[in-house]
Scaffold this motif. Structure first.
Motif, short mmCIF file in Angstrom:
data_model
loop_
_atom_site.label_atom_id
_atom_site.label_comp_id
_atom_site.label_asym_id
_atom_site.label_seq_id
_atom_site.Cartn_x
_atom_site.Cartn_y
_atom_site.Cartn_z
N ALA A 69 33.26 -59.55 -18.84
CA ALA A 69 32.41 -60.51 -19.56
C ALA A 69 31.02 -60.56 -18.93
N GLY A 70 30.01 -60.22 -19.71
CA GLY A 70 28.64 -60.18 -19.21
C GLY A 70 28.29 -58.93 -18.44
N GLY A 71 29.29 -58.11 -18.15
CA GLY A 71 29.08 -56.94 -17.31
C GLY A 71 28.32 -55.81 -17.97
N ILE A 72 28.41 -55.71 -19.29
CA ILE A 72 27.71 -54.63 -19.99
C ILE A 72 26.21 -54.75 -19.76
N GLN A 73 25.68 -55.94 -20.00
CA GLN A 73 24.25 -56.15 -19.81
C GLN A 73 23.85 -55.96 -18.35
N GLN A 74 24.67 -56.49 -17.44
CA GLN A 74 24.36 -56.35 -16.02
C GLN A 74 24.42 -54.89 -15.56
N SER A 75 25.35 -54.12 -16.10
CA SER A 75 25.47 -52.72 -15.69
C SER A 75 24.24 -51.91 -16.08
N GLN A 76 23.53 -52.34 -17.09
CA GLN A 76 22.30 -51.66 -17.51
C GLN A 76 21.16 -51.86 -16.52
N LEU A 77 21.32 -52.81 -15.62
CA LEU A 77 20.29 -53.09 -14.61
C LEU A 77 20.51 -52.32 -13.32
N LEU A 78 21.68 -51.71 -13.18
CA LEU A 78 22.03 -51.08 -11.90
C LEU A 78 21.07 -49.97 -11.50
N ALA A 79 20.69 -49.11 -12.43
CA ALA A 79 19.84 -47.98 -12.08
C ALA A 79 18.52 -48.44 -11.48
N GLY A 80 17.88 -49.41 -12.11
CA GLY A 80 16.61 -49.90 -11.59
C GLY A 80 16.75 -50.56 -10.22
N LEU A 81 17.79 -51.34 -10.04
CA LEU A 81 18.00 -52.02 -8.77
C LEU A 81 18.41 -51.05 -7.67
N TYR A 82 19.23 -50.08 -8.01
CA TYR A 82 19.64 -49.08 -7.01
C TYR A 82 18.45 -48.22 -6.60
N PHE A 83 17.57 -47.92 -7.55
CA PHE A 83 16.37 -47.16 -7.22
C PHE A 83 15.53 -47.92 -6.20
N GLU A 84 15.38 -49.22 -6.41
CA GLU A 84 14.63 -50.05 -5.47
C GLU A 84 15.28 -50.03 -4.09
N ALA A 85 16.60 -50.16 -4.05
CA ALA A 85 17.32 -50.16 -2.78
C ALA A 85 17.17 -48.82 -2.06
N ALA A 86 17.27 -47.74 -2.82
CA ALA A 86 17.14 -46.40 -2.24
C ALA A 86 15.73 -46.17 -1.70
N GLN A 87 14.74 -46.58 -2.46
CA GLN A 87 13.36 -46.42 -2.02
C GLN A 87 13.09 -47.20 -0.75
N LEU A 88 13.57 -48.42 -0.70
CA LEU A 88 13.35 -49.28 0.46
C LEU A 88 13.99 -48.70 1.71
N ALA A 89 15.15 -48.08 1.55
CA ALA A 89 15.90 -47.55 2.70
C ALA A 89 15.60 -46.09 3.00
N GLY A 90 14.78 -45.45 2.18
CA GLY A 90 14.49 -44.05 2.40
C GLY A 90 15.64 -43.13 2.05
N CYS A 91 16.39 -43.49 1.03
CA CYS A 91 17.52 -42.68 0.56
C CYS A 91 17.14 -41.92 -0.70
N GLY A 92 17.91 -40.89 -1.02
CA GLY A 92 17.76 -40.23 -2.30
C GLY A 92 18.35 -41.09 -3.41
N PHE A 93 17.97 -40.79 -4.65
CA PHE A 93 18.48 -41.56 -5.78
C PHE A 93 18.67 -40.65 -6.98
N PHE A 94 19.75 -40.93 -7.73
CA PHE A 94 19.98 -40.26 -9.01
C PHE A 94 20.67 -41.23 -9.96
#
Length: 214
Positions: A149-174
């Motif tokens: 419940a509510g997870g579909i909309q939230q799952s669409q945000l994961l890519a953007g948030l993970y990109f931010e986390a990867a950039q901040l930590a100096g990790c690769g992202f895909f």
């Protein structure tokens, strides 16, 4: 020989969307990645159905909290050159976490674990590639509608948030959602074509990261 560890959930394990079992070995994305990289690289698949980034889920006899099992996994497989992490789908369950910001924090915790683990024999700290899973998809299955419940909309945000986390930590992202889509059968898992697509698409990124560590 370089070693790559793929740390994930049922999308990495190879769960067939109709619930009949597990994809053939050659169709799972870590094995497709292995085939793309060749014999100079050893790809290890460490996947568990229901695994979360860093949240407890006691509805299984297995430990699903990825933060609790990552250290042991690293200790089992080091030395490692690269760890690929694709988790977050199960975080979208309403009784687990239910929001993308929580999953981002979970990913950040996993990055911290990789970076702070005391590896033996002076083994170096592996590089990290964060993969955002394909977003959930709406299906007419009452049980899944309630669980996510509510997870579909939230799952669409994961890519953007993970990109931010990867950039901040100096990790690769895909973003695996850029090449794969959840099956219309259950709205969560991947058919053989889509899981193969992830392995093929991520291979150049993995190869480039491994080459940069020489």
């Amino acid at each position: 020989m370089k070693t790559v560890l793929c740390y994930g959930d049922s999308l990495t394990w190879g769960f067939i969307p109709d619930g009949t079992g597990r994809h053939a070995l050659q169709d799972r994305w870590p094995q497709v990645l292995q085939a793309e990289l060749g014999d100079a690289v050893h790809v290890v698949s460490e996947a568990l159905n229901g695994r979360t980034t860093a949240f407890d889920d006691h509805l299984s006899g297995f430990e699903r909290n990825g933060a609790k099992t990552l250290g042991t996994t690293l200790g089992s497989h080091f030395p490692l050159d690269l760890i690929v992490i694709m988790l977050g789908t199960n975080d979208m369950k309403s009784f687990v976490c239910g929001n993308a910001q929580g999953a981002k924090r979970g990913i950040q915790r996993l990055i911290e674990i990789v970076r702070t683990t005391q590896y033996q024999f002076r083994a170096g700290t592996p590089q990290i590639l964060i993969m955002a899973p394909p977003p959930l998809r709406r299906v007419e299955i009452a049980e899944y509608v309630e669980i996510f419940a509510g997870g579909i909309q939230q799952s669409q945000l994961l890519a953007g948030l993970y990109f931010e986390a990867a950039q901040l930590a100096g990790c690769g992202f895909f973003d695996a959602g850029s090449v794969a889509t959840a099956s219309p059968l259950d709205g969560i898992h991947l058919d053989a074509e889509n899981t193969r697509a992830i392995g093929k698409a991520v291979a150049p990124i993995v190869r480039q990261m491994l080459d940069s560590s020489v």
